[in-house]
Design an enzyme around this catalytic site. Structure first.
Site, short mmCIF file in Angstrom:
data_model
loop_
_atom_site.label_atom_id
_atom_site.label_comp_id
_atom_site.label_asym_id
_atom_site.label_seq_id
_atom_site.Cartn_x
_atom_site.Cartn_y
_atom_site.Cartn_z
N ARG A 61 0.47 -1.84 -0.10
CA ARG A 61 0.15 0.01 -0.30
C ARG A 61 0.74 1.12 0.43
NH1 ARG A 61 -2.91 -4.00 1.82
NH2 ARG A 61 -1.00 -4.57 2.58
N THR A 62 1.38 1.34 0.37
CA THR A 62 2.33 2.71 1.49
C THR A 62 3.33 3.27 -0.75
OG1 THR A 62 2.41 1.89 3.09
CG2 THR A 62 3.33 3.66 2.46
N HIS A 98 4.67 5.70 12.10
CA HIS A 98 3.92 5.62 10.22
C HIS A 98 2.59 6.99 10.08
CE1 HIS A 98 2.79 4.02 6.15
NE2 HIS A 98 2.89 3.20 7.08
N ARG A 114 10.92 4.42 4.02
CA ARG A 114 10.55 2.69 5.10
C ARG A 114 12.30 2.15 4.68
NH1 ARG A 114 5.67 -0.47 4.86
NH2 ARG A 114 4.29 1.34 5.37
N LYS A 150 26.48 -4.27 -0.95
CA LYS A 150 27.73 -4.10 0.04
C LYS A 150 27.99 -3.24 0.61
CE LYS A 150 27.49 -3.45 -5.16
NZ LYS A 150 27.88 -2.47 -6.90
#
Ligand code: CP
Length: 324
Positions: A64-65, A142, A114, A92
């Site tokens: 969703r986000t 959030h 996120r 890396k």
């Protein structure tokens, strides 16, 4: 509650709701309201962010986000670059801050991040010059999820002040619960965190008073809104010292959990008439909520998702346009 005065938006970043005022939250919601016709694709693309570039820097999975921020940016006329952690040079040993600074050097107006570590969005915001928007950091905040929850509730119930909302389930590991508590409290709602004792521990990081209950059936008659949370098994192992038992995970008897905390139609009938059901998604159907309730007439779950695009359009346009 006193009516909020209109505010001038000055924040370049949106990192959480803990520090926002009621006026700022209301301004975001009112701005999102104006973007709703674009959120459903019913109106042609707005050009407010034409020529701007936004990076989706997602270091955790999302449906969703990520999609919602992408559509929000595109419907404002911006270009969106998708960063995929698994195939990036993070593998890396490049640091997150070097990653952000390097991509910013190619020309960015905003980073949507996120990350599984609490505080990562703040750290990136300190390291770069462009706007940074938090799309979820560990069990911390959030903010755009909570804002879309508020917009959906305001639409369905007509107001936010004077309401009682239960947030039910794995509160301990939930950034959604924390952002909702910070924001809804400022807007005059009462929040009750509901769950088994193991999910109501570990809330010491929260900086406002918290009301809790392990008796879902007793709380329901007071509720105008019931927000169900997923059991976040993937966070249980991450946040315990070596050798300790994960909170919830191994110790949780799922049949017991369902008996006490799954939202069924019978249980929902105990809530106030007209009460709505919310869930941030993803849903674990059958565990925290039955199909009948998730898809039933009191469910606002898909309306939350639609509101998400409008909220993210508002957050991107306000933050990128901020002079502060
Ligand atoms: N609500 C939410 O954050 O969903 P995603 O994890 O799919 O983005």
């Amino acid at each position: 509650m006193a009516k909020n005065k209109p505010v001038q938006w000055t924040r370049k970043h949106l990192l959480g709701l803990e520090d926002l005022s009621a006026g700022e939250i209301t301004h975001l919601l009112d701005t999102a309201e104006k973007f709703l016709p674009y959120a459903t694709g019913r109106k042609a693309v707005h050009q407010r962010l034409k020529g701007r570039t936004i990076l989706n820097l997602f270091c955790e999975d999302s449906t969703r986000t990520r999609t919602s921020f992408t559509l929000a940016a595109e419907r404002l006329g911006a270009r969106v670059v998708q960063f995929h952690a698994a195939t990036s040079s993070l593998s890396k040993s490049e640091t997150l801050l070097d990653t952000a600074r390097n991509i910013e050097a190619m020309g960015l107006d905003a980073i949507v991040i996120r990350h599984p570590e609490r505080g990562a969005p703040e750290a990136v915001a300190e390291a770069v010059r462009c706007s940074v928007l938090n799309a979820g950091d560990d069990a911390h905040e959030h903010p755009t999820q909570a804002l879309l929850d508020f917009l959906a509730i305001r639409h369905k119930l007509g107001r936010l002040d004077g309401l009682t909302a239960a947030i039910v389930g794995d509160v301990r590991h939930s950034r959604v619960a924390r952002s909702n508590l910070y924001g809804l409290g400022k807007l005059g709602s009462r929040i009750i965190f509901v769950g088994p004792p193991v999910f109501l521990e570990g809330l010491d990081d929260i900086t406002v008073p918290v009301e809790t209950s392990s008796d879902f059936d007793a709380v329901l008659p007071e509720c105008d809104a019931v927000m169900m949370l997923r059991v976040q098994f993937e966070r249980h192992e991450r946040n315990v010292p070596n050798g300790a038992s994960p909170p919830g995970g191994a110790a949780l008897d799922l049949e017991d959990y369902k008996r006490g905390f799954r939202l069924t139609a019978k249980r929902l009938a105990r809530a106030k008439p007209g009460a709505i059901v919310l869930h941030p998604g993803p849903i674990n159907r059958g565990l925290e909520i039955t199909d009948e309730v998730a898809d039933g007439r009191q469910s606002a779950i898909l309306h939350q998702v639609t509101c998400g695009v409008a909220v993210r359009m508002a957050a991107l346009s306000l933050c990128i346009g901020a002079k502060g």
